[in-house]
Design a protein around this motif. Structure first.
Motif, short mmCIF file in Angstrom:
data_model
loop_
_atom_site.label_atom_id
_atom_site.label_comp_id
_atom_site.label_asym_id
_atom_site.label_seq_id
_atom_site.Cartn_x
_atom_site.Cartn_y
_atom_site.Cartn_z
N PRO A 89 0.80 -1.22 0.00
CA PRO A 89 0.00 0.00 0.00
C PRO A 89 0.84 1.27 0.00
O PRO A 89 0.42 2.28 -0.58
N ILE A 90 2.01 1.26 0.60
CA ILE A 90 2.86 2.45 0.62
C ILE A 90 3.38 2.72 -0.79
O ILE A 90 3.36 3.86 -1.26
N ALA A 91 3.81 1.68 -1.48
CA ALA A 91 4.28 1.85 -2.86
C ALA A 91 3.15 2.34 -3.76
O ALA A 91 3.35 3.21 -4.61
N MET A 92 1.95 1.80 -3.56
CA MET A 92 0.81 2.22 -4.36
C MET A 92 0.47 3.69 -4.09
O MET A 92 0.19 4.46 -5.01
N ALA A 93 0.50 4.08 -2.81
CA ALA A 93 0.21 5.47 -2.45
C ALA A 93 1.22 6.41 -3.11
O ALA A 93 0.85 7.46 -3.66
N ARG A 94 2.48 6.03 -3.08
CA ARG A 94 3.52 6.86 -3.73
C ARG A 94 3.25 6.95 -5.23
O ARG A 94 3.35 8.03 -5.82
N HIS A 95 2.93 5.84 -5.83
CA HIS A 95 2.64 5.80 -7.27
C HIS A 95 1.44 6.68 -7.62
O HIS A 95 1.44 7.36 -8.65
#
Length: 84
Positions: free
Chosen positions: A63-69
């Motif tokens: 979820p952190i990677a998705m939020a950054r993306h």
């Protein structure tokens, strides 16, 4: 968003669930449940809750990677114990 109240054992449990290792069986749903808890405590914005919801079916989705993306601001509770 407001800051967390003084920590208690239930908050500690929810933080541990929010930060479960990516890929663990059921970890996506556990992270989403913890995110809902913090949303109810006004420490998780709706935009980040939606990221956790989108990732909840896929234990391997970060979820952190998705939020950054997606350009979603990541709240401090999501960084707890992590390098920002």
């Amino acid at each position: 968003m407001t800051a967390l109240s003084p920590p208690n054992h239930f908050d500690d449990l929810q933080i541990a669930l929010l930060h479960q290792a990516i890929g663990g069986l059921g970890s996506g749903a556990s992270r989403y449940g913890a995110a809902m808890y913090f949303y109810a405590q006004h420490t998780m914005p709706a935009s980040m809750l939606e990221i956790y919801r989108a990732c909840s079916k896929f234990d391997h989705e970060d979820p952190i990677a998705m939020a950054r993306h997606e350009g979603v601001d990541i709240p401090p509770i999501s960084h707890h114990g992590m390098d920002a």
